[in-house]
Scaffold this active site. Structure first.
Site, PDB file in Angstrom:
ATOM      1  CE  LYS A   1     -16.293  34.311 -18.273  1.00 43.18           C
ATOM      2  NZ  LYS A   1     -17.126  34.654 -19.294  1.00 43.18           N
TER       3      LYS A   1
ATOM      4  CE  LYS B   1     -25.040  36.825 -12.842  1.00 48.78           C
ATOM      5  NZ  LYS B   1     -24.126  37.188 -13.565  1.00 48.78           N
TER       6      LYS B   1
ATOM      7  CE  LYS C   1     -27.414  31.301 -20.676  1.00 48.74           C
ATOM      8  NZ  LYS C   1     -28.290  32.310 -20.761  1.00 48.74           N
TER       9      LYS C   1
HETATM   10  P1  AMP Z   1     -22.335  37.661 -18.249  1.00 54.50           P
HETATM   11  O1  AMP Z   1     -21.855  38.501 -16.558  1.00 54.50           O
HETATM   12  O2  AMP Z   1     -21.231  36.502 -17.637  1.00 54.50           O
HETATM   13  O3  AMP Z   1     -23.318  38.126 -18.082  1.00 54.50           O
HETATM   14  O4  AMP Z   1     -20.770  38.850 -18.896  1.00 54.50           O
HETATM   15  C1  AMP Z   1     -21.235  40.032 -18.736  1.00 54.50           C
HETATM   16  C2  AMP Z   1     -20.001  40.729 -19.904  1.00 54.50           C
HETATM   17  O5  AMP Z   1     -19.116  40.650 -18.393  1.00 54.50           O
HETATM   18  C3  AMP Z   1     -19.740  40.117 -20.703  1.00 54.50           C
HETATM   19  O6  AMP Z   1     -19.304  40.874 -21.843  1.00 54.50           O
HETATM   20  C4  AMP Z   1     -18.553  38.947 -20.793  1.00 54.50           C
HETATM   21  O7  AMP Z   1     -17.785  38.759 -21.545  1.00 54.50           O
HETATM   22  C5  AMP Z   1     -17.947  40.044 -18.922  1.00 54.50           C
HETATM   23  N1  AMP Z   1     -17.265  38.643 -18.462  1.00 54.50           N
HETATM   24  C6  AMP Z   1     -18.072  38.119 -17.570  1.00 54.50           C
HETATM   25  N2  AMP Z   1     -16.996  37.218 -16.712  1.00 54.50           N
HETATM   26  C7  AMP Z   1     -15.666  38.030 -17.047  1.00 54.50           C
HETATM   27  C8  AMP Z   1     -15.093  37.264 -16.631  1.00 54.50           C
HETATM   28  N3  AMP Z   1     -13.979  37.102 -15.773  1.00 54.50           N
HETATM   29  N4  AMP Z   1     -12.966  38.031 -17.212  1.00 54.50           N
HETATM   30  C9  AMP Z   1     -13.647  38.993 -18.352  1.00 54.50           C
HETATM   31  N5  AMP Z   1     -15.076  39.248 -18.942  1.00 54.50           N
HETATM   32  C10 AMP Z   1     -15.691  39.373 -18.087  1.00 54.50           C
END
Ligand code: AMP
Length: 345
Positions: free
Chosen positions: A208, A211, A127
């Site tokens: 992955k 957003k 980051k």
């Molecule tokens: P984030 O939006 O990256 O803060 O992720 C919030 C939660 O969603 C975390 O537990 C991540 O591991 C899960 N997560 C985010 N993106 C994915 C994805 N593409 N597939 C599976 N889990 C995800």
């Protein structure tokens, strides 16, 4: 690792439920990856565990942000989690800054956290590379995350791969505190859900779903309408050949199969058999239908919740009160053990 079984006493009377903590930054819309990879599992834990779901707004300011967005996203985030099934009648749904203790415990833990432990954190390295000026809050953010967990004495923390290093730091800090000031904290364990599938972008199935995907068509949001969802699946990247099967040579179809498996609960092998001989177009429509059947009720619930600010604030208030009771128990122990004079009341 799976979560420990909820305890019960020899007399068959339920013992206190194990405490779970999970936190999410209020950074906007949830997508299908968040839903299938995380939120759906959190919802399933609510009957067997004492769940704390924190909207971590202190964390959200460790990167550049707009104040108006933070405020709007805090409401949106709560409405989205409730729409996904997190239930304020069963769990503590709270906003981090509404509970006294997170930043206080973070300061105390920061004072026993060696710099070297933080310098190792890969997320900080990633980051900070993107920033011209790096705030010290970004550097110490894993200490705040440790405080979030230890404040509730959570024994179970559902985490994605990207947060495992931070959870290890929380365990190290708990151990160090216990050694320095005597036993106080439970050592938290990671819980990686069985069906915590990794959902990939529909436009680039090697990265992955996120957003920050440069191609918005690659991301399905839980608030997308059925028409938009269908369009996104119709334009999903597939692979050469025409067979509907999972494999390293078929990242696009593999991703669609794991999405379908996530929303229907059917194993991938059974889905491969269902679509034996079907063409990609038919398969993609079927995945879109199944995703719409799952997400449309979520979207409708979200729309009815998000504009009722007073109701959301009532949920925040009740959630903060419940969380605060648990936080107070920990902080009075922590202050006593660390030698502070009790705050005058
Ligand atoms: P984030 O939006 O990256 O803060 O992720 C919030 C939660 O969603 C975390 O537990 C991540 O591991 C899960 N997560 C985010 N993106 C994915 C994805 N593409 N597939 C599976 N889990 C995800």
């Amino acid at each position: 690792m799976t979560a420990p079984e909820p305890a019960s006493t020899a007399a068959g009377k339920p013992a206190a439920k194990p405490v779970v903590l999970t936190c999410a930054q209020p950074t906007g819309k949830l997508h299908l990856g968040n839903y299938l990879g995380a939120v759906i599992n959190w919802g399933r834990m609510q009957d067997d565990y004492e769940c704390h779901f924190g909207i971590v707004d202190w964390h959200a300011i460790t990167m550049p942000y707009k104040p108006a967005d933070l405020r709007a996203n805090t409401y949106n985030c709560l409405a989205q989690y409730m729409a996904c099934g997190l239930d304020p009648a069963k769990s503590h749904l709270f906003v981090q800054s509404h509970v006294i203790g997170h930043t206080e415990l973070s300061w105390i833990l920061g004072c026993i956290c060696p710099m070297g432990w933080l310098e190792r954190m890969t997320q900080f390295k990633d980051k900070s590379k993107k920033l011209e000026s790096v705030g010290s809050g970004l550097f110490t953010y894993p200490v705040l995350m440790a405080a979030d967990i230890l404040l509730y004495n959570a024994s179970v923390v559902p985490v994605g791969e990207d947060q495992k290093q931070h959870l290890e730091l929380a365990r190290d800090l708990a151990e160090k505190f216990n050694r320095t000031y005597s036993d106080t904290f439970v050592l938290p364990q990671p819980f990686i859900g069985k069906s915590g599938a990794r959902i990939m972008s529909l436009q680039d199935p090697t990265s992955k779903m996120s957003k920050s995907d440069p191609n918005p068509a690659g991301v399905v949001y839980i608030t997308d309408t059925p028409d938009i969802i269908r369009k996104k699946f119709r334009s999903a990247v597939t692979d050469s050949g025409s067979e509907v099967r999972a494999g390293d040579d078929k990242p696009g179809i593999t991703n669609l199969l794991s999405i379908l498996s996530g929303v229907t609960g059917r194993p991938v092998a059974a889905l491969e058999a269902d679509f034996d001989g079907a063409n990609y177009g038919k398969f993609k429509d079927a995945v879109a239908d199944a995703v719409i059947a799952t997400l449309d009720p979520v979207r409708l619930r979200y729309e009815s919740l998000v504009n009722d600010k007073a109701a959301l604030e009532a949920v925040m208030k009740a959630g903060a009160e419940g969380a605060q009771r648990n936080a107070n128990r920990t902080m009075s122990k922590v202050y006593r053990k660390t030698g502070f004079v009790e705050r005058p009341r």
